[in-house]
Design an enzyme around this catalytic site. Sequence first.
Site, short mmCIF file in Angstrom:
data_model
loop_
_atom_site.label_atom_id
_atom_site.label_comp_id
_atom_site.label_asym_id
_atom_site.label_seq_id
_atom_site.Cartn_x
_atom_site.Cartn_y
_atom_site.Cartn_z
N HIS A 45 25.60 18.69 72.03
CA HIS A 45 24.39 18.40 72.82
C HIS A 45 23.80 19.68 73.36
CE1 HIS A 45 22.62 18.30 76.85
NE2 HIS A 45 21.96 17.24 76.42
N HIS B 185 29.65 16.96 73.77
CA HIS B 185 28.74 17.54 74.76
C HIS B 185 28.39 18.99 74.41
CE1 HIS B 185 29.15 14.01 77.33
NE2 HIS B 185 28.16 14.51 78.05
N ASP C 123 25.55 8.62 76.31
CA ASP C 123 26.37 9.55 77.08
C ASP C 123 27.80 9.02 77.20
OD1 ASP C 123 26.82 11.88 78.55
OD2 ASP C 123 26.12 11.01 80.43
#
Length: 366
Positions: A257, A254, A171
């Site tokens: 993701h 992200h 992350d």
Amino acid sequence: MLKVIQAPSKYIQGAGALRSVGQYAALLGQNCLVIADDFVMKLTSDTVGASLAEHGVKGHFSLFGGECCRKEIDRLGAEVGKHGCQCVIGIGGGKTLDTAKAVAYYQKLPVIVAPTIASTDAPTSALSVIYSEHGEFESYLIYPTNPDMVLMDTEIIAKAPVRLLVAGMGDALATYFEAQACWDAHASSMAGGESTLAALALARLCYETLLEEGYKAKLAAEAKVVTPAVERIVEANTYLSGLGFESGGLAAAHAVHNGLTVLEECHHMYHGEKVAFGTLVQLVLQNSSCEQIETVMDFCVQVGLPITLAQLGVKAGEGLEKKIMAVAEASCAEGETIHNMPFNVTPEAVYAAILAADRLGQAWLS
């Protein structure tokens, strides 16, 4: 556009930090509601209770039901009123902490969050993810301020499954690249304005710390011990990445993701594991140098983060192209952070970047 940076009022980290929770809670109130799930409550209640008592703070312990939903937030809010609590303390994983933040927000009280893992950069942020009672995503709850205090006990975190610490590195890996993209694009961050030099510097430091300390921290965590490397990685995963993403901004990594969540094959992967692959996709999308891409892939392989679709559970075969296009289209949905990139991004470009990133990963592993 104004430049904005935001952060928790106080960040406390170290081995045995939870034994000091009473000292810090006493600064916020003399009567606290402590929220934790059954496992964490058994693990920490004696330590927390003794620390609160030592500093003259009453503690009312309430078990977290397992889902950050409206019903649970309301139930725990009623506990606050019943006991006349002046502060909320959340101890545990992401949903517990998000619930504690929400309870404190609705009851207009200060909050201390004490993560027992370092798997994401969410603890420092001014938001909670709200789900239905059945675990389906409903909404983001955005707060006007960050948590009053974040307390990280590295002794507890080092004893958690190593995969969680590594996922936190995944992350955090995206933080600098996304913040740099937002800086270049003059995009607005989650803090509500353009990034500051301070936020970008924290994001860069996060990346540099991962490269320098990540592998050492993983090995130490496998031995369940706290070393300087573990301390630095916990800070990178939580504080540097937390401030970096919130005040620096999110971009393609992200969004990819989020796109990967449409594939059932990826549901068993942790957030940070999918973000790590999304980081590689962003580097391809922005045509980063071979040296940069290889540095990222080498780091991922060292600590155990995925760099291929197969490692995410997405196998080659019939229907792969259709699946990847579905991921690309979801990544480019209206309002997605991929549109913070400093150039126009299309589903076709993301589709190509995902497949190219996968090939790069395969070649690196071979």
